[in-house]
Motif scaffolding. Structure first.
Motif: not given
Length: 487
Positions: A366-372, A381-402
């Motif tokens: 919020x207010x938009x999905x981005x990397x800061x 801003x360093x990048x745009x888009x929703x990264x949290x689901x990917x991070x949850x997968x990379x973090x040994x599949x810890x879903x709460x990061x999403x």
């Protein structure tokens, strides 16, 4: 055939990053969680006149009282992957402290220090040598353990630095001193000689040290301390060189439920001789948890570094003892947005602590999905888009990061495996990431934000995902909900 040297570090790193399955837990074979000596003199710690080591350790590394809901673990002030706490602290105490000069081991469960050797320190203050006991972590995480161990040690450095700040003390840290030198300062065998000295005990790997003092001046050089400052006469035996008379004090014995011996090490500066004095026979209690590759990697990392480079340690903003004592890794979920101004301050602390080894940025929704990233007190801003689901997968599949409020990321370029300094660079990167992560989470906690560090990252190349040069995620702190104005 087991990999050796830098090949072992590279193989252990690959095992952690490529998702080698951890072993099945066998609670009957869990390694001991503490180390004790007898008949070494054990002194309860309190804040007495002088440099307050008791208060420093109480606010940084001490354990909580037992909790019925956590029958198998006593949580401590500092976070640790899986609540396994592989870090040990050895105190080399000089003049002007609330402990008499000497070399001590700190017991965080009893909040007490066991005197293990005499010492003459070159300046008023104390050196805290931090070591790793790998079997505690390998028991649960197996070949994934190397990065986790280093991050835990970095968090311990951050905890000590923050606690010292609350007491008005100055701290300096080194992440690249030679492990054999640190071992000698702590009156321990070097990692290469540990098992030859005390068979059937789990080795300790000294990889960091923190100098604590009331003075603002940098610490004395380790070479000076090694050459002229330490009295390393062994208990119960004559020194190896120099004709020092035998110690009248009997050697401490290893007690059941411990996993190391405290006998001091007789040594010359250039020609290290390690010998156990009369009566200093350890009781073998090492648990076979496997992980030979991780042990070899740690031996290699401990050999790195020809000298200590000191950095001033601590936060750039205030922190209170109350926050240090009540800090806990929050249980998921950690949803809810984090205030922009608060996130900028957290990134500033993490970024300042991480340089030059690691970079610090964050994902937000919020207010938009981005990397800061933080620049000049604001978020850029360093990048745009929703990264949290990917991070949850990379973090040994810890879903709460999403659905986390924000994820603060610590990234680094891939290790320069072909460079002669590769092992030292790898060690500095992960120790720095743990240290910076700890200061970032304390900055968030000071502003009312819940935090949880995450150290397991697999195939997590953020740079590649952004179409840029490779930039690996090495550590993260998940933030959840809110945040108050800067105190």
């Amino acid at each position: 055939m087991t990999a050796t040297g830098l090949a072992a570090v590279r193989a252990a790193d690959r095992a952690a990053r490529e998702g080698v399955a951890p072993p099945a837990l066998d609670w009957g074979r869990r390694p001991p969680a503490r180390r004790r000596w007898q008949p070494g003199e054990t002194l309860p710690l309190a804040s007495e006149p002088g440099l307050p080591l008791g208060a420093l350790l109480w606010r940084s590394l001490a354990a909580e009282p037992p909790q019925p809901a956590l029958a198998r673990t006593r949580l401590r002030r500092v976070p640790s992957a899986g609540g396994l706490y592989p870090v040990e602290a050895h105190l080399v105490v000089g003049a002007g402290c609330d402990l008499p000069p000497g070399t001590y081991h700190y017991d965080p469960l009893a909040h007490a220090a066991t005197r293990r050797a005499g010492a003459r320190h070159p300046a008023a203050g104390a050196l805290v040598v931090l070591t790793l006991v790998p079997q505690r972590t390998i028991w649960k995480y197996g070949l994934r353990s190397l990065p986790i161990l280093l991050l835990d040690l970095g968090h311990a450095v951050g905890a000590l630095a923050a606690a010292a700040q609350t007491l008005g003390l100055s701290t300096w840290a080194t992440f690249d001193a030679n492990g054999a030198d640190l071992a000698r300062l702590a009156a321990l065998p070097s990692p290469d000689r540990w098992l030859a000295t005390w068979p059937d005990t789990d080795p300790e790997y000294p990889l960091a040290a923190v100098w604590v003092t009331r003075e603002a001046a940098p610490p004395p050089a380790l070479d000076t301390a090694l050459d002229t400052a330490l009295d390393t006469a062994p208990c119960g035996a004559a020194a190896a060189t120099g004709g020092t008379p035998p110690s009248a004090r009997p050697c401490p014995r290893l007690t059941a439920g411990s996993s190391t011996m405290p006998a001091p090490v007789p040594a010359a500066r250039k020609e290290v001789t390690e010998r156990v004095g009369a009566g200093a026979e350890p009781v073998g209690d090492r648990v076979d948890v496997g992980g030979d590759l991780v042990y070899e990697a740690l031996r290699t990392l401990a050999r790195g570094g020809a000298g200590a480079r000191w950095r001033r340690a601590g936060l750039g903003s205030p922190v209170t003892a109350e926050v240090l004592i009540r800090r806990r890794s929050a249980r998921p979920p950690l949803a809810g947005p984090v205030r922009t101004a608060v996130l900028a301050e957290v990134l500033r602390e993490g970024g300042a602590a991480g340089q030059p080894e690691v970079s610090c940025l964050a994902t937000v929704a919020e207010p938009e999905a981005r990397l800061v990233a933080e620049e000049g007190g604001a978020l850029r801003t360093r990048g745009l888009g929703e990264a949290r689901p990917t991070l949850a997968f990379w973090a040994c599949e810890q879903g709460f990061l999403a659905d986390a409020g924000a994820v603060v990321l610590f990234t680094a370029a891939p290790p320069p495996w072909r460079h002669p300094d590769a092992a030292s660079a790898y060690r500095r990167t992960y120790l720095t990431a743990g240290y910076a992560g700890h200061l970032a989470l304390l900055a968030a906690e000071m502003r009312g934000v819940r935090t949880r560090p995450v150290g397991c990252w697999q195939r997590a190349d953020l740079g590649e995902a952004l179409g840029l040069d490779s930039e690996l995620i090495v550590h993260a702190v998940v933030l959840g909900g809110g945040g108050a104005a800067k105190p």
